[in-house]
Write a protein that holds these residues in place. Structure first.
Motif, mmCIF file in Angstrom:
data_model
loop_
_atom_site.group_PDB
_atom_site.id
_atom_site.type_symbol
_atom_site.label_atom_id
_atom_site.label_comp_id
_atom_site.label_asym_id
_atom_site.label_seq_id
_atom_site.Cartn_x
_atom_site.Cartn_y
_atom_site.Cartn_z
ATOM 1 N N ARG A 1 0.826 -1.211 0.000
ATOM 2 C CA ARG A 1 0.000 0.000 0.000
ATOM 3 C C ARG A 1 0.861 1.262 0.000
ATOM 4 N NH1 ARG A 1 -4.779 -2.020 -1.053
ATOM 5 N NH2 ARG A 1 -5.883 -0.341 -0.060
ATOM 6 N N LYS B 1 0.661 5.036 1.304
ATOM 7 C CA LYS B 1 -0.117 5.893 2.200
ATOM 8 C C LYS B 1 0.409 7.315 2.084
ATOM 9 C CE LYS B 1 -1.282 2.347 5.519
ATOM 10 N NZ LYS B 1 -1.386 1.994 6.931
ATOM 11 N N LYS C 1 0.324 10.990 3.668
ATOM 12 C CA LYS C 1 0.016 11.596 4.963
ATOM 13 C C LYS C 1 0.423 13.061 4.976
ATOM 14 C CE LYS C 1 0.348 7.388 7.688
ATOM 15 N NZ LYS C 1 0.863 6.796 8.913
ATOM 16 N N GLN D 1 -3.352 10.361 7.943
ATOM 17 C CA GLN D 1 -3.465 9.710 6.638
ATOM 18 C C GLN D 1 -4.524 10.399 5.791
ATOM 19 O OE1 GLN D 1 -3.233 5.417 6.511
ATOM 20 N NE2 GLN D 1 -4.856 5.373 4.991
ATOM 21 N N GLU E 1 -4.899 6.282 0.764
ATOM 22 C CA GLU E 1 -4.202 4.999 0.730
ATOM 23 C C GLU E 1 -4.632 4.275 -0.543
ATOM 24 O OE1 GLU E 1 -4.218 0.772 3.117
ATOM 25 O OE2 GLU E 1 -4.542 2.599 4.271
ATOM 26 N N GLU F 1 4.285 6.946 2.464
ATOM 27 C CA GLU F 1 4.762 5.728 3.116
ATOM 28 C C GLU F 1 4.387 4.532 2.267
ATOM 29 O OE1 GLU F 1 3.357 5.286 7.099
ATOM 30 O OE2 GLU F 1 4.334 7.122 7.787
ATOM 31 N N GLU G 1 3.825 0.621 2.572
ATOM 32 C CA GLU G 1 3.615 -0.401 3.590
ATOM 33 C C GLU G 1 3.492 -1.760 2.911
ATOM 34 O OE1 GLU G 1 1.116 0.129 7.298
ATOM 35 O OE2 GLU G 1 -0.184 -1.092 6.011
ATOM 36 N N LYS H 1 8.676 -0.084 8.262
ATOM 37 C CA LYS H 1 8.030 0.405 7.056
ATOM 38 C C LYS H 1 8.999 1.301 6.306
ATOM 39 C CE LYS H 1 3.578 0.775 9.286
ATOM 40 N NZ LYS H 1 2.575 1.710 9.738
ATOM 41 N N ARG I 1 9.629 4.659 4.360
ATOM 42 C CA ARG I 1 8.986 5.968 4.420
ATOM 43 C C ARG I 1 9.780 6.954 3.593
ATOM 44 N NH1 ARG I 1 8.734 10.531 8.375
ATOM 45 N NH2 ARG I 1 6.671 11.411 8.034
#
Length: 137
Positions: free
Chosen positions: A67, A69, A71, A76, A79, A117, A119, A128, A130
Protein backbone atom coordinates in the motif's frame (compact mmCIF):
# COMPACT_ATOMS: atom_id res chain seq x y z
CA UNK A 1 1.73 -31.49 -49.15
CA UNK A 2 -1.93 -31.61 -50.22
CA UNK A 3 -4.72 -29.76 -48.41
CA UNK A 4 -6.13 -32.88 -46.74
CA UNK A 5 -2.72 -33.76 -45.27
CA UNK A 6 -2.20 -30.15 -44.16
CA UNK A 7 -5.62 -30.09 -42.51
CA UNK A 8 -4.85 -33.35 -40.68
CA UNK A 9 -1.58 -31.88 -39.38
CA UNK A 10 -3.32 -28.67 -38.31
CA UNK A 11 -6.01 -30.69 -36.52
CA UNK A 12 -3.32 -32.70 -34.75
CA UNK A 13 -1.57 -29.52 -33.56
CA UNK A 14 -4.87 -28.02 -32.42
CA UNK A 15 -5.83 -31.18 -30.54
CA UNK A 16 -2.49 -31.67 -28.81
CA UNK A 17 -1.57 -28.06 -28.07
CA UNK A 18 -4.95 -26.33 -27.81
CA UNK A 19 -4.17 -23.67 -30.40
CA UNK A 20 -6.40 -22.17 -33.08
CA UNK A 21 -6.29 -22.86 -36.81
CA UNK A 22 -4.37 -19.68 -37.57
CA UNK A 23 -1.61 -20.36 -35.06
CA UNK A 24 -1.38 -24.04 -36.07
CA UNK A 25 -1.16 -23.15 -39.78
CA UNK A 26 1.42 -20.43 -39.15
CA UNK A 27 3.75 -22.66 -37.12
CA UNK A 28 3.31 -25.57 -39.53
CA UNK A 29 4.28 -23.32 -42.47
CA UNK A 30 7.24 -21.98 -40.50
CA UNK A 31 8.43 -25.54 -39.87
CA UNK A 32 7.86 -26.61 -43.50
CA UNK A 33 5.16 -29.11 -42.54
CA UNK A 34 7.24 -30.84 -39.84
CA UNK A 35 4.66 -31.65 -37.15
CA UNK A 36 7.22 -32.66 -34.51
CA UNK A 37 9.21 -29.44 -34.93
CA UNK A 38 5.94 -27.49 -34.76
CA UNK A 39 4.91 -29.32 -31.57
CA UNK A 40 8.30 -28.62 -29.95
CA UNK A 41 8.11 -24.90 -30.77
CA UNK A 42 4.50 -24.59 -29.61
CA UNK A 43 5.38 -26.34 -26.34
CA UNK A 44 8.33 -23.98 -25.80
CA UNK A 45 6.17 -20.94 -26.55
CA UNK A 46 3.47 -22.12 -24.15
CA UNK A 47 6.05 -22.61 -21.37
CA UNK A 48 7.39 -19.09 -21.94
CA UNK A 49 3.86 -17.63 -21.87
CA UNK A 50 3.00 -19.57 -18.72
CA UNK A 51 6.18 -18.43 -16.95
CA UNK A 52 5.57 -14.81 -17.95
CA UNK A 53 1.93 -15.03 -16.86
CA UNK A 54 2.97 -16.43 -13.47
CA UNK A 55 5.50 -13.63 -12.96
CA UNK A 56 2.99 -10.93 -13.88
CA UNK A 57 0.43 -12.51 -11.54
CA UNK A 58 2.96 -12.60 -8.68
CA UNK A 59 3.98 -8.98 -9.25
CA UNK A 60 0.33 -7.87 -9.39
CA UNK A 61 -0.49 -9.82 -6.23
CA UNK A 62 2.43 -8.23 -4.35
CA UNK A 63 1.53 -4.81 -5.77
CA UNK A 64 -2.05 -5.18 -4.61
CA UNK A 65 -0.98 -6.13 -1.10
CA UNK A 66 1.62 -3.35 -0.83
CA UNK A 67 0.00 0.00 0.00
CA UNK A 68 0.99 3.60 -0.63
CA UNK A 69 -0.12 5.89 2.20
CA UNK A 70 -0.14 9.63 1.71
CA UNK A 71 0.02 11.60 4.96
CA UNK A 72 0.05 15.20 6.08
CA UNK A 73 1.11 16.11 9.60
CA UNK A 74 0.91 12.44 10.64
CA UNK A 75 -2.72 12.12 9.47
CA UNK A 76 -3.46 9.71 6.64
CA UNK A 77 -5.02 11.48 3.66
CA UNK A 78 -5.14 8.63 1.14
CA UNK A 79 -4.20 5.00 0.73
CA UNK A 80 -3.93 3.12 -2.56
CA UNK A 81 -2.50 -0.23 -3.65
CA UNK A 82 0.89 0.04 -5.36
CA UNK A 83 -0.63 -1.74 -8.38
CA UNK A 84 -3.00 1.21 -8.88
CA UNK A 85 -0.06 3.61 -8.64
CA UNK A 86 1.85 1.63 -11.26
CA UNK A 87 -1.22 1.60 -13.51
CA UNK A 88 -1.37 5.39 -13.14
CA UNK A 89 2.28 5.74 -14.12
CA UNK A 90 1.78 3.51 -17.16
CA UNK A 91 -1.36 5.44 -18.05
CA UNK A 92 0.55 8.71 -17.89
CA UNK A 93 3.03 7.36 -20.42
CA UNK A 94 0.21 6.71 -22.87
CA UNK A 95 -2.13 9.63 -22.09
CA UNK A 96 -0.40 13.01 -21.85
CA UNK A 97 -3.10 14.84 -19.78
CA UNK A 98 -2.72 12.16 -17.10
CA UNK A 99 1.04 12.82 -16.99
CA UNK A 100 0.40 16.56 -16.55
CA UNK A 101 -2.12 15.91 -13.75
CA UNK A 102 0.40 13.60 -12.04
CA UNK A 103 3.14 16.22 -12.25
CA UNK A 104 0.85 18.92 -10.82
CA UNK A 105 -0.21 16.57 -8.00
CA UNK A 106 3.40 15.73 -7.18
CA UNK A 107 4.44 19.38 -7.10
CA UNK A 108 1.44 20.20 -4.86
CA UNK A 109 2.40 17.38 -2.49
CA UNK A 110 5.97 18.65 -2.28
CA UNK A 111 4.84 22.24 -1.70
CA UNK A 112 2.39 21.19 1.04
CA UNK A 113 4.84 18.88 2.86
CA UNK A 114 3.01 15.60 2.37
CA UNK A 115 4.75 12.32 3.15
CA UNK A 116 4.52 9.05 1.30
CA UNK A 117 4.76 5.73 3.12
CA UNK A 118 5.07 2.35 1.45
CA UNK A 119 3.62 -0.40 3.59
CA UNK A 120 4.47 -3.95 2.62
CA UNK A 121 2.72 -6.92 4.20
CA UNK A 122 5.60 -8.63 5.96
CA UNK A 123 6.78 -9.73 9.34
CA UNK A 124 6.20 -7.37 12.24
CA UNK A 125 9.98 -7.01 12.71
CA UNK A 126 10.60 -5.17 9.44
CA UNK A 127 10.28 -1.37 9.55
CA UNK A 128 8.03 0.40 7.06
CA UNK A 129 9.65 2.24 4.18
CA UNK A 130 8.99 5.97 4.42
CA UNK A 131 9.69 8.73 1.95
CA UNK A 132 9.41 12.31 3.13
CA UNK A 133 8.39 14.23 0.01
CA UNK A 134 9.58 17.45 1.64
CA UNK A 135 13.15 16.13 1.72
CA UNK A 136 13.16 15.69 -2.08
CA UNK A 137 13.38 19.44 -2.71
Amino acid sequence: MDQEETLDKIDLLRQRMGVGYTEAKKILDKKDGDVIAALVELERDQKVKKTLNNKVHTIFKKGSATRLKIKKDGRQVAEIPVAVGIAGILGSVVYKPLAIAGAIGTLSAIANRYTLEVEKPSSEDEPKSRLDIDSCK
